[in-house]
Design a protein around this motif. Sequence first.
Motif, PDB file in Angstrom:
ATOM      1  N   THR A  64       0.927  -0.898   0.054  1.00 20.98           N
ATOM      2  CA  THR A  64      -0.017  -0.040   0.006  1.00 20.98           C
ATOM      3  C   THR A  64       0.844   1.182   0.011  1.00 20.98           C
ATOM      4  O   THR A  64       0.812   2.037   0.989  1.00 20.98           O
ATOM      5  CB  THR A  64      -1.022   0.151   1.224  1.00 20.98           C
ATOM      6  OG1 THR A  64      -0.247  -0.282   2.300  1.00 20.98           O
ATOM      7  CG2 THR A  64      -1.982  -0.887   1.130  1.00 20.98           C
ATOM      8  N   ASP A  65       1.914   1.192  -0.823  1.00 23.04           N
ATOM      9  CA  ASP A  65       2.853   2.430  -1.244  1.00 23.04           C
ATOM     10  C   ASP A  65       3.829   2.667  -0.254  1.00 23.04           C
ATOM     11  O   ASP A  65       4.205   3.590   0.367  1.00 23.04           O
ATOM     12  CB  ASP A  65       1.817   3.769  -1.288  1.00 23.04           C
ATOM     13  CG  ASP A  65       2.558   4.720  -2.061  1.00 23.04           C
ATOM     14  OD1 ASP A  65       3.555   4.465  -2.686  1.00 23.04           O
ATOM     15  OD2 ASP A  65       2.138   5.886  -2.139  1.00 23.04           O
ATOM     16  N   GLU A  66       4.496   1.503   0.163  1.00 22.56           N
ATOM     17  CA  GLU A  66       5.592   1.354   0.979  1.00 22.56           C
ATOM     18  C   GLU A  66       6.653   0.110   1.000  1.00 22.56           C
ATOM     19  O   GLU A  66       7.777   0.222   1.579  1.00 22.56           O
ATOM     20  CB  GLU A  66       5.110   1.510   2.640  1.00 22.56           C
ATOM     21  CG  GLU A  66       4.439   0.655   3.180  1.00 22.56           C
ATOM     22  CD  GLU A  66       3.074   0.258   2.710  1.00 22.56           C
ATOM     23  OE1 GLU A  66       2.797  -0.899   2.124  1.00 22.56           O
ATOM     24  OE2 GLU A  66       2.120   1.070   2.911  1.00 22.56           O
ATOM     25  N   TRP A  87       7.172   1.586  -3.096  1.00 24.92           N
ATOM     26  CA  TRP A  87       7.068   3.127  -2.510  1.00 24.92           C
ATOM     27  C   TRP A  87       7.282   3.930  -3.668  1.00 24.92           C
ATOM     28  O   TRP A  87       8.448   4.233  -4.226  1.00 24.92           O
ATOM     29  CB  TRP A  87       8.042   3.472  -1.522  1.00 24.92           C
ATOM     30  CG  TRP A  87       9.593   3.937  -1.851  1.00 24.92           C
ATOM     31  CD1 TRP A  87      10.015   4.835  -1.974  1.00 24.92           C
ATOM     32  CD2 TRP A  87      10.277   2.764  -2.482  1.00 24.92           C
ATOM     33  NE1 TRP A  87      11.489   4.864  -2.786  1.00 24.92           N
ATOM     34  CE2 TRP A  87      11.326   3.330  -2.703  1.00 24.92           C
ATOM     35  CE3 TRP A  87      10.388   1.329  -2.661  1.00 24.92           C
ATOM     36  CZ2 TRP A  87      12.682   2.577  -3.245  1.00 24.92           C
ATOM     37  CZ3 TRP A  87      11.247   0.594  -3.036  1.00 24.92           C
ATOM     38  CH2 TRP A  87      12.405   1.162  -3.387  1.00 24.92           C
ATOM     39  N   HIS A  89       2.200   4.991  -7.768  1.00 20.70           N
ATOM     40  CA  HIS A  89       1.493   4.005  -7.112  1.00 20.70           C
ATOM     41  C   HIS A  89       0.137   4.233  -7.223  1.00 20.70           C
ATOM     42  O   HIS A  89      -0.469   5.342  -7.188  1.00 20.70           O
ATOM     43  CB  HIS A  89       1.738   3.893  -5.690  1.00 20.70           C
ATOM     44  CG  HIS A  89       0.969   2.850  -4.851  1.00 20.70           C
ATOM     45  ND1 HIS A  89       1.241   1.585  -4.884  1.00 20.70           N
ATOM     46  CD2 HIS A  89      -0.135   3.105  -4.073  1.00 20.70           C
ATOM     47  CE1 HIS A  89       0.398   0.818  -4.088  1.00 20.70           C
ATOM     48  NE2 HIS A  89      -0.552   2.038  -3.462  1.00 20.70           N
ATOM     49  N   THR A 132       9.520   5.477   2.035  1.00 21.02           N
ATOM     50  CA  THR A 132       8.411   6.389   1.716  1.00 21.02           C
ATOM     51  C   THR A 132       9.039   7.455   0.917  1.00 21.02           C
ATOM     52  O   THR A 132      10.254   7.362   0.536  1.00 21.02           O
ATOM     53  CB  THR A 132       7.974   7.271   3.238  1.00 21.02           C
ATOM     54  OG1 THR A 132       7.082   8.074   2.782  1.00 21.02           O
ATOM     55  CG2 THR A 132       9.329   7.899   3.380  1.00 21.02           C
ATOM     56  N   PRO A 184       5.454  12.204  -2.452  1.00 24.74           N
ATOM     57  CA  PRO A 184       4.078  12.072  -2.501  1.00 24.74           C
ATOM     58  C   PRO A 184       3.453  10.555  -1.782  1.00 24.74           C
ATOM     59  O   PRO A 184       2.385  10.488  -2.108  1.00 24.74           O
ATOM     60  CB  PRO A 184       3.974  12.100  -4.015  1.00 24.74           C
ATOM     61  CG  PRO A 184       5.504  11.311  -4.540  1.00 24.74           C
ATOM     62  CD  PRO A 184       6.398  11.766  -3.612  1.00 24.74           C
ATOM     63  N   CYS A 185       4.312   9.839  -1.304  1.00 22.53           N
ATOM     64  CA  CYS A 185       3.829   8.563  -0.916  1.00 22.53           C
ATOM     65  C   CYS A 185       2.906   8.820   0.178  1.00 22.53           C
ATOM     66  O   CYS A 185       2.893   9.366   1.058  1.00 22.53           O
ATOM     67  CB  CYS A 185       4.863   7.683  -0.365  1.00 22.53           C
ATOM     68  SG  CYS A 185       6.146   7.142  -1.671  1.00 22.53           S
ATOM     69  N   ARG A 186       1.721   7.976   0.230  1.00 16.35           N
ATOM     70  CA  ARG A 186       0.686   8.003   1.242  1.00 16.35           C
ATOM     71  C   ARG A 186       0.720   6.505   1.677  1.00 16.35           C
ATOM     72  O   ARG A 186      -0.262   5.692   1.263  1.00 16.35           O
ATOM     73  CB  ARG A 186      -0.476   8.399   0.843  1.00 16.35           C
ATOM     74  CG  ARG A 186      -0.591   9.906   0.210  1.00 16.35           C
ATOM     75  CD  ARG A 186      -0.489  10.922   1.751  1.00 16.35           C
ATOM     76  NE  ARG A 186      -0.556  12.242   1.143  1.00 16.35           N
ATOM     77  CZ  ARG A 186       0.512  12.897   0.824  1.00 16.35           C
ATOM     78  NH1 ARG A 186       1.929  12.333   0.915  1.00 16.35           N
ATOM     79  NH2 ARG A 186       0.448  14.173   0.631  1.00 16.35           N
ATOM     80  N   SER A 187       1.461   5.892   2.702  1.00 13.00           N
ATOM     81  CA  SER A 187       1.291   4.391   3.094  1.00 13.00           C
ATOM     82  C   SER A 187      -0.212   4.014   3.775  1.00 13.00           C
ATOM     83  O   SER A 187      -0.758   4.952   4.407  1.00 13.00           O
ATOM     84  CB  SER A 187       2.296   4.189   4.243  1.00 13.00           C
ATOM     85  OG  SER A 187       2.130   3.034   4.662  1.00 13.00           O
ATOM     86  N   GLY A 188      -0.563   2.939   3.255  1.00 12.33           N
ATOM     87  CA  GLY A 188      -1.702   2.270   3.777  1.00 12.33           C
ATOM     88  C   GLY A 188      -1.540   1.609   4.990  1.00 12.33           C
ATOM     89  O   GLY A 188      -2.523   0.970   5.459  1.00 12.33           O
TER      90      GLY A 188
END
Length: 336
Positions: free
Chosen positions: A177-179, A204, A208, A291, A294-298
Amino acid sequence: MSPDPRRRALAFIALGAIALSGAPAPAQAVQVQAEDPLREVPVQAAAVSAGPTGPATPPSGWSIAYADAFGAPLGTGPGRDNTFFANNCASSSNCAGFNANELEVMNPSAALQTAEGLKLTCTYTGAAQSPGSKHYVCGTLRGLAEDPPAGYSFFGWSPGRGQTLVFQAIAKFPPNTDEADPAWWSSGPPWNDTEIDFFEGGGWSFQHTAGWKTDPLFTAWFAAPGLTASSPGFATDPSLAFHTYTFELSAKNTYSVWIDGVLQAWAADVGPASPDLSAKTTLILSYALRTCLPCRSGFVGGSREFDVRSVAVYEDRAHAGVGIENGRLATGTVVE
């Protein structure tokens, strides 16, 4: 930049290749139970194949330089697998990760040998972990090329001696999830240009969307002139099943990649490179989290796994043992 030469700011970082760090000072936030080095432990034999999946068999055939199917618990003492150390430094408590943009600390508690093979986990924790006030505890296995702990025997290898080498892992990626940053790679002294990334999932990324659909798979060899090849995304989600990832380093110092026996057009005969003949590199499996701006970890709770059924290193039989140190089958590993 750190004065430690193993922490390098290279152009490869922008492309997603891992840069190796030195051993950081340990912290005590997470503790693991010490093993009894003399206790007999159960061993469940697990198998690797006699040859790699994908590359053509050389005229002399293949020899197995090293293999680990994780059929025995990690550690030292009778019945244990002492060919990997379960941390990023020679410590039984927290160690830092590999890059400045990582979200985790590494800890031996996150490297588990099971009946299904190796499980490297990442777990979210609300309590900030030292070093670095991180909120994830993750797992790695590696050979420690300098000052290895007593009782361990780490596989080492050197390129550029006319041999053909193949590095293969059967693995299932973690959810992303973006990481997510799962990797199978190698590095070691003299550190400047010895790193090779057999694969690294670049979860990351600024592009994504969901899962692994638009996140790249990276490969790299840091030897001059610096080789990289990457795929922009995955047609099949690599976290849903095990796949065979095969990286061939040819006698002419080029590399090629196969996935499930299929040659990847984006990584076919990449190079050549000019390897450092003094290199003494060891193997690394790591599950890091990274990260970007612009990454947004879920990943906001619970645990995730990077599962590895086996790893193996093959060498053309005509050069069997060339450039190899401590080659063998790990305890609990057999050839099928």
